[in-house]
Design a protein around this motif. Structure first.
Motif, PDB file in Angstrom:
ATOM      1  N   ALA A 226      -0.756  20.223 -23.050  1.00 50.19           N
ATOM      2  CA  ALA A 226      -1.514  19.940 -24.001  1.00 50.19           C
ATOM      3  C   ALA A 226      -0.824  20.611 -25.424  1.00 50.19           C
TER       4      ALA A 226
ATOM      5  N   ALA B  72       2.203  18.130 -26.197  1.00 50.00           N
ATOM      6  CA  ALA B  72       2.104  16.924 -26.311  1.00 50.00           C
ATOM      7  C   ALA B  72       1.418  16.853 -27.899  1.00 50.00           C
TER       8      ALA B  72
ATOM      9  N   CYS C  71       2.341  13.626 -18.499  1.00 48.04           N
ATOM     10  CA  CYS C  71       1.153  13.726 -19.129  1.00 48.04           C
ATOM     11  C   CYS C  71       1.120  14.094 -20.978  1.00 48.04           C
TER      12      CYS C  71
ATOM     13  N   CYS D 205       0.149  11.158 -23.683  1.00 47.64           N
ATOM     14  CA  CYS D 205      -1.068  11.470 -24.680  1.00 47.64           C
ATOM     15  C   CYS D 205      -0.422  11.316 -25.901  1.00 47.64           C
TER      16      CYS D 205
ATOM     17  N   VAL E 217      -5.991  15.982 -23.327  1.00 45.86           N
ATOM     18  CA  VAL E 217      -4.832  16.188 -22.483  1.00 45.86           C
ATOM     19  C   VAL E 217      -5.091  17.113 -21.432  1.00 45.86           C
TER      20      VAL E 217
END
Length: 178
Positions: free
Chosen positions: A47, A50, A106, A110, A165
């Protein structure tokens, strides 16, 4: 389960099956908790990755809304047409499997959503006239964008994207089960 074991083996052997069952239950729960904790740490790193890409791209696309903003948005629009899970599975089929690739997949999946939500938030802030008011008070444009628009007013949005995320990573890791 304990009542069933007690009625099956009798009351004198209640100590054995309960201890074995409890140890087995504790062993499984500790393994599940450890795996979940590891997934949350890896998901937090994903996360953060991202957000570190999506937030600057979204701010740049909102601040430079002309051709520079369009150049920043076109790759994200193309990337957002591919569903997230399909993109991750596609990366796995091309490059093999691994935790690092899952984290990267991932994060890449995102980034368009994060950038678009940040862009629309900053664009709304810019059209409300707050930017001109802050600039009239002598603040630099970067301080206005990053401190007032992102750090102060977009905290809730960034937290929501972080949780999104993180949950995508945990669900994807559990579903791929490698």
């Amino acid at each position: 389960m304990v009542i069933g074991l007690a009625s099956f083996w009798g009351s004198e052997s209640l100590v054995g099956p309960v201890q074995i069952g409890t140890y087995f239950l504790l062993s499984i729960s500790s393994q599940v908790f450890t795996a979940f904790l590891f997934a949350c740490v890896s998901g937090s790193i994903t996360a953060a990755l991202a957000l570190s890409v999506g937030v600057p791209v979204g701010v740049g696309a909102a601040y430079y809304s002309g051709p520079i903003g369009a150049v920043l948005r076109v790759p994200l629009d193309i990337l957002s047409t591919i569903p997230r899970y399909i993109l991750i599975v596609l990366l796995f089929s091309i490059y093999g499997k691994g935790l690092t690739l899952l984290m990267l997949g991932c994060a890449i999946a995102c980034v368009p959503t994060i950038a678009e939500s940040i862009r629309s938030h900053v664009r709304t802030q810019l059209t409300e006239g707050r930017f001109l008011a802050f600039h009239a008070h002598g603040l630099s444009p970067m301080r206005i964008l990053w401190f007032h628009f992102i750090f102060i007013s977009a905290r809730r949005l960034i937290k929501k994207e972080f949780i999104t995320v993180l949950s995508l990573f945990v669900i994807t890791e559990a579903s791929l089960a490698y």
